[in-house]
Each structure stands twice: as C-alpha cells, then as structure tokens.
Design a protein around this motif. Structure first.
Motif, mmCIF file in Angstrom:
data_model
loop_
_atom_site.group_PDB
_atom_site.id
_atom_site.type_symbol
_atom_site.label_atom_id
_atom_site.label_comp_id
_atom_site.label_asym_id
_atom_site.label_seq_id
_atom_site.Cartn_x
_atom_site.Cartn_y
_atom_site.Cartn_z
ATOM 1 N N ALA A 77 3.174 28.961 66.309
ATOM 2 C CA ALA A 77 3.414 28.602 67.793
ATOM 3 C C ALA A 77 2.952 29.951 68.374
ATOM 4 C CB ALA A 77 5.184 28.796 67.612
ATOM 5 N N GLU A 78 2.495 29.605 69.926
ATOM 6 C CA GLU A 78 2.809 30.308 70.659
ATOM 7 C C GLU A 78 4.162 30.461 71.532
ATOM 8 O OE1 GLU A 78 -0.653 30.635 74.142
ATOM 9 O OE2 GLU A 78 1.504 29.468 74.674
ATOM 10 N N ILE A 79 4.059 31.596 71.199
ATOM 11 C CA ILE A 79 4.957 32.027 72.204
ATOM 12 C C ILE A 79 5.322 33.071 72.809
ATOM 13 C CG2 ILE A 79 7.461 34.274 71.643
ATOM 14 C CD1 ILE A 79 7.313 33.229 69.221
ATOM 15 N N THR A 80 5.827 32.606 74.691
ATOM 16 C CA THR A 80 6.339 33.435 75.828
ATOM 17 C C THR A 80 7.512 33.493 76.237
ATOM 18 O OG1 THR A 80 4.363 32.142 76.509
ATOM 19 C CG2 THR A 80 5.624 32.924 78.005
ATOM 20 N N LEU A 81 7.832 35.017 76.561
ATOM 21 C CA LEU A 81 9.490 35.539 76.823
ATOM 22 C C LEU A 81 9.495 36.676 78.171
ATOM 23 C CD1 LEU A 81 11.532 37.121 74.041
ATOM 24 C CD2 LEU A 81 10.621 38.232 75.967
ATOM 25 N N ASP A 86 15.635 41.741 84.456
ATOM 26 C CA ASP A 86 14.746 41.217 85.328
ATOM 27 C C ASP A 86 13.821 40.306 85.133
ATOM 28 O OD1 ASP A 86 12.953 42.688 85.149
ATOM 29 O OD2 ASP A 86 12.875 43.779 87.001
ATOM 30 N N LEU A 87 13.444 39.822 83.881
ATOM 31 C CA LEU A 87 12.415 38.674 83.261
ATOM 32 C C LEU A 87 11.327 38.490 83.993
ATOM 33 C CD1 LEU A 87 15.184 35.965 83.318
ATOM 34 C CD2 LEU A 87 14.657 37.382 81.380
ATOM 35 N N THR A 88 10.902 40.323 84.449
ATOM 36 C CA THR A 88 9.389 40.463 84.821
ATOM 37 C C THR A 88 8.557 40.199 84.044
ATOM 38 O OG1 THR A 88 9.923 42.688 85.623
ATOM 39 C CG2 THR A 88 10.356 40.709 87.505
ATOM 40 N N ASN A 89 9.062 41.098 82.700
ATOM 41 C CA ASN A 89 8.067 41.185 81.490
ATOM 42 C C ASN A 89 7.607 40.239 80.954
ATOM 43 O OD1 ASN A 89 5.764 43.198 80.213
ATOM 44 N ND2 ASN A 89 7.578 44.105 79.232
ATOM 45 N N LYS A 90 6.349 39.632 80.872
ATOM 46 C CA LYS A 90 6.130 38.451 80.564
ATOM 47 C C LYS A 90 5.306 38.583 79.380
ATOM 48 C CE LYS A 90 4.153 34.489 80.566
ATOM 49 N NZ LYS A 90 3.345 33.790 82.099
ATOM 50 N N ILE A 91 5.162 38.827 78.195
ATOM 51 C CA ILE A 91 5.563 38.192 76.394
ATOM 52 C C ILE A 91 4.780 37.432 76.351
ATOM 53 C CG2 ILE A 91 4.871 39.538 74.788
ATOM 54 C CD1 ILE A 91 7.319 41.402 75.780
ATOM 55 N N THR A 92 2.868 37.279 74.977
ATOM 56 C CA THR A 92 2.427 35.664 75.199
ATOM 57 C C THR A 92 2.133 36.425 73.831
ATOM 58 O OG1 THR A 92 2.464 34.874 77.048
ATOM 59 C CG2 THR A 92 1.131 33.791 74.814
ATOM 60 N N VAL A 93 2.838 35.564 72.602
ATOM 61 C CA VAL A 93 1.422 35.730 71.379
ATOM 62 C C VAL A 93 2.128 34.618 70.314
ATOM 63 C CG1 VAL A 93 3.275 38.621 71.616
ATOM 64 C CG2 VAL A 93 4.053 36.361 70.273
ATOM 65 N N ILE A 94 1.450 35.132 69.118
ATOM 66 C CA ILE A 94 1.238 33.361 68.541
ATOM 67 C C ILE A 94 2.081 34.761 67.035
ATOM 68 C CG2 ILE A 94 -0.281 32.698 66.720
ATOM 69 C CD1 ILE A 94 -0.908 31.548 69.832
ATOM 70 N N ALA A 95 2.412 33.511 66.984
ATOM 71 C CA ALA A 95 3.968 33.889 65.575
ATOM 72 C C ALA A 95 3.207 32.598 64.748
ATOM 73 C CB ALA A 95 4.529 33.393 65.913
ATOM 74 N N GLU A 96 2.906 33.173 63.268
ATOM 75 C CA GLU A 96 2.196 32.047 62.789
ATOM 76 C C GLU A 96 3.420 32.871 61.133
ATOM 77 O OE1 GLU A 96 -1.233 30.378 60.381
ATOM 78 O OE2 GLU A 96 -1.617 31.923 62.060
ATOM 79 N N ALA A 97 3.711 32.045 60.209
ATOM 80 C CA ALA A 97 4.108 32.255 58.727
ATOM 81 C C ALA A 97 2.930 32.885 58.395
ATOM 82 C CB ALA A 97 4.589 31.267 58.441
ATOM 83 N N PRO A 98 4.094 34.295 57.213
ATOM 84 C CA PRO A 98 5.216 34.446 57.474
ATOM 85 C C PRO A 98 4.997 35.625 58.502
ATOM 86 C CG PRO A 98 4.126 35.279 55.573
ATOM 87 C CD PRO A 98 3.412 34.742 56.025
ATOM 88 N N CYS A 99 5.889 35.790 59.050
ATOM 89 C CA CYS A 99 6.344 36.706 60.136
ATOM 90 C C CYS A 99 8.016 36.878 60.288
ATOM 91 C CB CYS A 99 5.310 36.445 61.246
ATOM 92 S SG CYS A 99 5.828 35.248 62.570
#
Length: 134
Positions: A77-81, A86-99
């Motif tokens: 899955a692509e995860i955006t957090l 204040d929710l201004t710092n946006k991070i996007t990563v790819i999570a793939e099993a196993p992790c």
C-alpha cells in the motif's frame, strides 16, 4: 485527576489467516463504500490488537487516537500521513510485507492499496482506545 492504574492480563494470539478470511466484510468507518475485514484478537486495558484485511479499490482514511503499531503480513500500500500536531508535514511511503510502521497519536493517514491480494496487517493500539470493531 489521574485515573486509577488498570492492569492487563496476559494474552496470546496465534496468527491464523483463516480467522480473518472467515470474518465478514463490513463497511470501513467514515469511508463508505469502502469495505474491510476485522477481528479483535486481544482486548486489554494496555492494548487493543486487531487483525485486518483491506482491499484494492478501497482507500481507508483514519485519525490516530492512540499510538498505533501496524505489522504488515501481506500486500502492498501507498501510505500518506500528516504528522501532528498541526498536520502540515506530509509523508508518503510504500509499505510492503513484511514490514512494521508506527502511526503517532494525532496523525491523519490514508492508505491506497496497490496489491491485488489483501493488505493484511495486525494493529496494536496503545493504550486500548475501546473501539468496538470486529
């Protein structure tokens, strides 16, 4: 005022894929028409642990009410957090099993499922938020 300390009891759950595969599909909260499978496998004051399957074409969103640890067993899955406070710092990563990944309390998060197989994971909410899912 401090709350009285409440102790948990020892719990053990042996991960069995059939448990989640046999759980009913249900609407994902706040993201209809998304559907998912969920079962609660440990429900103690210290932590609530759930076993979940999310599916391609469903993009779950959530706001973390506790610190959450996600153990990904299968899928991608692509995860955006958006980080608190204040929710201004946006991070996007790819999570793939196993992790494994940590969602901090107060974060806003969205998953975009990339795999054809379910994005299968176990989530530990610390402390137990008392969610009534699964």
């Amino acid at each position: 005022m401090l709350r009285r300390l409440e102790y948990s009891k020892f719990q053990l759950y042996n991960i069995n894929p059939e448990d989640i595969e046999n759980a009913p599909l249900q609407p994902y909260p706040f993201c209809e028409p998304s559907e998912f499978r969920i079962i609660t496998v440990i429900d103690e004051p210290a932590a609530q642990i759930v076993y979940e399957d999310w599916y391609k074409g469903n993009d779950p969103q959530w706001s973390a009410w506790t610190d959450e640890i996600h153990f990904v067993l299968q899928g991608k899955a692509e995860i955006t957090l958006w980080e608190p406070p204040d929710l201004t710092n946006k991070i996007t990563v790819i999570a793939e099993a196993p992790c494994v990944y940590l969602i901090p309390i107060g974060a806003r998060i969205q998953w975009h499922i990339l795999s054809d197989e379910p994005f299968r994971h176990i989530v530990a909410d610390i402390p137990n938020p008392g969610f009534g899912f699964g």
